[in-house]
Design an enzyme around this catalytic site. Structure first.
Site, PDB file in Angstrom:
ATOM      1  CG  PHE A  40      -1.917   1.189   1.158  1.00 17.70           C
ATOM      2  CD1 PHE A  40      -2.957   0.944   0.071  1.00 17.70           C
ATOM      3  CD2 PHE A  40      -2.016   2.054   2.055  1.00 17.70           C
ATOM      4  CE1 PHE A  40      -3.920   1.846   0.095  1.00 17.70           C
ATOM      5  CE2 PHE A  40      -3.245   3.015   2.032  1.00 17.70           C
ATOM      6  CZ  PHE A  40      -3.968   3.046   1.027  1.00 17.70           C
ATOM      7  CE1 TYR A  41       6.468   5.019   1.353  1.00 14.21           C
ATOM      8  CE2 TYR A  41       7.602   3.292   0.297  1.00 14.21           C
ATOM      9  CZ  TYR A  41       7.518   4.790   0.761  1.00 14.21           C
ATOM     10  OH  TYR A  41       8.523   5.350   0.529  1.00 14.21           O
ATOM     11  CB  ALA A  42       4.534   0.689  -3.731  1.00 14.12           C
TER      12      ALA A  42
ATOM     13  CB  THR B 163       0.192   6.092  -0.756  1.00 14.19           C
ATOM     14  OG1 THR B 163       1.484   5.772  -0.161  1.00 14.19           O
ATOM     15  CG2 THR B 163      -0.839   5.283   0.054  1.00 14.19           C
ATOM     16  CE  LYS B 164       6.181   8.572  -0.690  1.00 18.37           C
ATOM     17  NZ  LYS B 164       6.161  10.257  -0.476  1.00 18.37           N
TER      18      LYS B 164
END
Length: 340
Positions: A156-158, A160-161
């Site tokens: 999920f981090y990726a 959002t980026k």
């Protein structure tokens, strides 16, 4: 110039703010100083920036705010106008996004929306912001190039980026806001994050505790020394993004546009095996590591390798710090900081 640096209590933001102060720019910092990792090191970074400001011809001001709050963002931008905005504040960490995805929505989506809106209404000349090599996700073609598609993030981090990159393009297109997104590749060095490998490995080796090597130690990473990263960030910020005259909607390039928008890799362009990285730490410490080999973790990208040819062409970026030297500098800082 007068530059807003968000996330200036964080690892990379601290180094960027210090670099700008050294060259005489005025810096306004903004950071919530949360407890994702120990706030003590963040407060220590802020103290160093206050000292740096005393020796700089530029002015330094700091706002302790949550950038997801529109009123807080308005207060920060009232300290402008800003010639440049370098947005490095974010919820970082691949594994934490598995536990607390809402933190990433607040810090990486809502706060970035506020940044875009503030830059738009303040007519900021150039917004430079942090993306990540994690957006390459399931891609396996090396080296990773900005010309590749990045529609299969592994955490999920990726995601959002990647959303930040798309959001930036919409503002570049609709409002003519020049934006440059930088995909960072495994940054390390003095004042680094305590949750990252170099910090954790150094701490455990000195304590005689095992270090955990995921993917059975077979990771390959494009480890990039923080000074090289900072030099690239500042050069990109100085070089305002422009529309690509060769961009064609029939065969669109993923990393440029007919709007003032671009995405650039920023890495060392020289991947290193994780075991070699550990050897560099052992050499700097003068002590062998106890290694615990573990399987690949969910969300981890096995290998990274940055194609930085576009960044070299754009701003003459040339990373020069070898891993053994960079690790030795970190260990020297670590010993001084913890008075070992």
């Amino acid at each position: 110039m007068r530059v807003l640096v968000t996330g200036n209590a964080g690892f990379i933001g601290f180094h960027v703010a210090a670099h700008l102060l050294r060259r005489g720019d005025s810096v306004v910092g903004a950071d919530v100083v949360n407890d994702y990792y120990s706030p003590e090191i963040k407060e220590a970074r802020l103290a160093v920036l206050e000292q740096s400001a005393a020796q700089s011809t530029g002015e330094y001001r700091f706002h302790r705010v949550n950038l997801a709050d529109p009123a807080a963002m308005e207060a920060v931008f009232s300290d402008g106008p800003f010639d440049r905005v370098i947005h490095l504040a974010a919820q970082a960490g691949v594994r934490y996004s598995l536990e607390n995805p809402r933190a990433y929505v607040e810090s990486n989506i809502i706060a970035f929306t506020n940044i875009l809106e503030a830059c738009r209404h303040s007519k900021v000349k150039h917004l430079t912001y942090a993306s990540t090599s994690s957006v390459y996700g399931a891609n396996t073609t090396m080296p990773f190039s900005e010309h590749q598609g990045v529609d299969h993030p592994l955490q999920f981090y990726a995601a959002t980026k990647r959303a930040n990159e798309l959001m930036a393009h919409s503002y570049s297109h609709l409002f003519g806001l020049p934006t440059s997104g930088l995909r960072f590749f495994t940054v390390y060095g003095p004042w680094g994050r305590p949750d990252m490998a170099l910090f954790l490995f150094t701490k455990n080796i000195l304590a005689g505790l095992p270090i955990r090597l995921f993917n059975n130690g077979q990771h390959i990473r494009d480890f990039t020394y923080v000074d090289d990263i900072v030099e690239g960030i500042v050069r990109v910020s100085d070089d305002i993004a422009r529309p690509d005259p060769d961009w064609n909607s029939d065969s669109p390039k993923p990393a440029t546009s007919n709007a003032p928008f671009r995405i650039l890799n920023i890495g060392n362009n020289s991947p290193v095996h994780l075991t070699e990285y550990v050897e560099a730490i052992e050499a700097a410490l003068g002590k062998k590591a106890i290694k615990e080999l573990l399987p690949l973790q969910p969300g981890d990208v096995p290998n990274t390798f940055a194609d930085v040819s576009a960044l070299m062409a754009a701003v003459n970026y040339c990373p020069s710090t070898k891993v053994r030297l960079g690790v030795a500098r970190f260990v020297e800082w670590y010993r001084q900081y913890f008075k070992l």
